[in-house]
Motif scaffolding. Structure first.
Motif, PDB file in Angstrom:
ATOM      1  N   PRO A 197     -22.587  -0.982 -31.652  1.00  0.00           N
ATOM      2  CA  PRO A 197     -23.412   0.171 -32.026  1.00  0.00           C
ATOM      3  C   PRO A 197     -24.658  -0.253 -32.794  1.00  0.00           C
ATOM      4  O   PRO A 197     -24.610  -1.150 -33.640  1.00  0.00           O
ATOM      5  CB  PRO A 197     -22.472   0.993 -32.914  1.00  0.00           C
ATOM      6  CG  PRO A 197     -21.493   0.004 -33.461  1.00  0.00           C
ATOM      7  CD  PRO A 197     -21.316  -1.033 -32.394  1.00  0.00           C
ATOM      8  N   VAL A 205     -20.441   3.373 -26.673  1.00  0.00           N
ATOM      9  CA  VAL A 205     -21.303   3.587 -27.831  1.00  0.00           C
ATOM     10  C   VAL A 205     -22.056   4.899 -27.642  1.00  0.00           C
ATOM     11  O   VAL A 205     -22.684   5.124 -26.605  1.00  0.00           O
ATOM     12  CB  VAL A 205     -22.286   2.412 -28.000  1.00  0.00           C
ATOM     13  CG1 VAL A 205     -23.398   2.771 -28.982  1.00  0.00           C
ATOM     14  CG2 VAL A 205     -21.545   1.178 -28.494  1.00  0.00           C
ATOM     15  N   VAL A 206     -21.992   5.761 -28.646  1.00  0.00           N
ATOM     16  CA  VAL A 206     -22.656   7.063 -28.596  1.00  0.00           C
ATOM     17  C   VAL A 206     -23.411   7.301 -29.887  1.00  0.00           C
ATOM     18  O   VAL A 206     -23.112   6.697 -30.921  1.00  0.00           O
ATOM     19  CB  VAL A 206     -21.633   8.207 -28.369  1.00  0.00           C
ATOM     20  CG1 VAL A 206     -20.908   8.032 -27.048  1.00  0.00           C
ATOM     21  CG2 VAL A 206     -20.634   8.284 -29.511  1.00  0.00           C
ATOM     22  N   GLU A 207     -24.380   8.190 -29.822  1.00  0.00           N
ATOM     23  CA  GLU A 207     -25.093   8.593 -31.023  1.00  0.00           C
ATOM     24  C   GLU A 207     -24.154   9.406 -31.909  1.00  0.00           C
ATOM     25  O   GLU A 207     -23.510  10.337 -31.439  1.00  0.00           O
ATOM     26  CB  GLU A 207     -26.323   9.429 -30.661  1.00  0.00           C
ATOM     27  CG  GLU A 207     -27.369   8.691 -29.841  1.00  0.00           C
ATOM     28  CD  GLU A 207     -28.017   7.562 -30.622  1.00  0.00           C
ATOM     29  OE1 GLU A 207     -28.184   7.694 -31.859  1.00  0.00           O
ATOM     30  OE2 GLU A 207     -28.351   6.537 -29.995  1.00  0.00           O
ATOM     31  N   GLN A 213     -25.464   4.903 -34.482  1.00  0.00           N
ATOM     32  CA  GLN A 213     -24.480   4.968 -33.402  1.00  0.00           C
ATOM     33  C   GLN A 213     -23.089   4.582 -33.880  1.00  0.00           C
ATOM     34  O   GLN A 213     -22.934   3.937 -34.921  1.00  0.00           O
ATOM     35  CB  GLN A 213     -24.885   4.030 -32.266  1.00  0.00           C
ATOM     36  CG  GLN A 213     -26.209   4.362 -31.610  1.00  0.00           C
ATOM     37  CD  GLN A 213     -26.581   3.366 -30.528  1.00  0.00           C
ATOM     38  OE1 GLN A 213     -26.240   2.179 -30.611  1.00  0.00           O
ATOM     39  NE2 GLN A 213     -27.277   3.832 -29.500  1.00  0.00           N
ATOM     40  N   ARG A 235     -19.130   3.214 -32.084  1.00  0.00           N
ATOM     41  CA  ARG A 235     -18.368   2.856 -30.879  1.00  0.00           C
ATOM     42  C   ARG A 235     -17.010   3.515 -30.966  1.00  0.00           C
ATOM     43  O   ARG A 235     -16.293   3.383 -31.968  1.00  0.00           O
ATOM     44  CB  ARG A 235     -18.206   1.340 -30.746  1.00  0.00           C
ATOM     45  CG  ARG A 235     -17.527   0.964 -29.409  1.00  0.00           C
ATOM     46  CD  ARG A 235     -17.497  -0.542 -29.168  1.00  0.00           C
ATOM     47  NE  ARG A 235     -16.542  -1.227 -30.029  1.00  0.00           N
ATOM     48  CZ  ARG A 235     -16.830  -2.258 -30.814  1.00  0.00           C
ATOM     49  NH1 ARG A 235     -18.073  -2.730 -30.859  1.00  0.00           N
ATOM     50  NH2 ARG A 235     -15.910  -2.825 -31.564  1.00  0.00           N
TER      51      ARG A 235
END
Length: 323
Positions: free
Chosen positions: A25, A98-100, A29, A31
């Motif tokens: 990340p 991985v995302v915001e 971010q 993970r």
């Protein structure tokens, strides 16, 4: 980690499962180590190129699991938090993603993670459709196409809980039985019956206040013909292909009708909107007013079968992938 990749748009065979480096990340971010990932028709639209993606690419927009790594500046989550997301980025078909942080939500303890993975996109779609695109009220009559599908089941239950009368279209007697257990007061077998004629019969000629249509090309005419004066057609999917161009004058001739083509991502554009939508959804599930059926569970390696099954309309409710 294992992940699905696609080199170019195509059929289910365009997808392969390969080993890729586990992503780290960046700032803002997190993970998430997936417990489950959602399967949705938008994934098919992206795979086929109807909704183009730059290739090579991953697929999948929705997942749920546990936070296992945190990027710089993230205060919204901590390690070990149960979270879910539904607005990508694409690549959810993987063991981890991985995302915001601003685009993920906390999952309450009473909501199982596989349920969250299978319901976020469909459930928040139902939320904005029934509460914001057209605010369904007690006593109104509504039409829901694909009432036995993932969004359809949630939408029917939610509207029924409000006090609406729900008419649902389905493809088989078995799906009609299922739809009636999920809030439909009346079901129409769209392959065998004239949808608009049946709607007029059920409503004593008045029509419905709103028609929710995720099917598109093959149901557009019936949806328009089913509306009451000043009724609204909400087209939120293209399962049978996109709606062809039409003359807006038809809307005035049909009774000053409205047509809109919303998308979930415009209704959860801010973190505040996302949190509010997810909270409303989780509250409906926790209350028991909306029951979530996980219809099919597929392994990541079976992603091609999963897409074929969805495209052939063999699934009901929400389907999920597991690592």
């Amino acid at each position: 980690m294992r992940a699905v990749r696609m080199e170019a748009p195509g059929g289910p065979e365009a997808m392969t499962v390969i080993d890729v480096p586990t992503p780290e990340p960046g700032p803002g971010q997190v993970r998430v180590r997936h417990e489950a990932m959602g399967l949705n028709f938008i994934d098919i639209y992206q795979r086929t190129g109807l909704y183009p993606l730059p290739c090579p690419t991953g697929l999948g927009l929705e997942g749920a699991g546990v936070v296992e790594a945190i990027g710089e500046g993230v205060t919204r989550f901590k390690l070990g938090d149960r979270i879910a997301y539904a607005s990508g980025p694409v690549g959810a078909y993987a063991e981890a993603h991985v995302v915001e942080a601003a685009r993920a939500v906390h999952v309450p303890d009473e909501i199982p993670l596989p349920v969250a993975a299978g319901v976020m996109l469909k459930g928040m779609t139902a939320e904005y459709l029934v509460r914001r695109t057209f605010h369904v009220k007690q006593g109104q009559v509504i039409l829901v196409h694909a009432a036995a599908g993932g969004v359809g089941q949630i939408l029917c239950q939610w509207a029924k809980g409000i006090g609406a009368t729900v008419i649902g279209t389905v493809g088989s007697p078995e799906k009609a039985t299922l739809a009636r257990t999920r809030g439909c007061d009346h079901t129409i077998l769209y392959r065998d019956e004239d949808i608009a004629a049946r709607v007029r019969e059920i409503t004593d000629g008045k029509g419905v206040a709103v028609a929710y249509d995720s099917v598109g090309a093959t149901t557009f005419e019936a949806s328009l013909a089913s509306l009451s004066r000043r009724g609204m057609l909400v087209i939120f999917g293209n399962a049978s292909g996109p709606v062809p161009p039409f003359d807006p004058l038809r809307l005035s001739r049909g009774g000053s009708l409205f047509v809109t083509r919303p998308t979930l991502f415009d209704y959860i554009a801010t973190t505040e909107e996302l949190d509010d939508s997810a909270a409303a959804l989780f509250a409906e599930i926790a209350s028991g007013r909306v029951k979530i059926e996980i219809g099919r569970t597929f392994r990541l390696e079976d992603i091609r079968e999963a897409h074929r099954t969805m495209e052939s309309r063999e699934t009901t409710g929400s389907s999920i992938l597991v690592p």
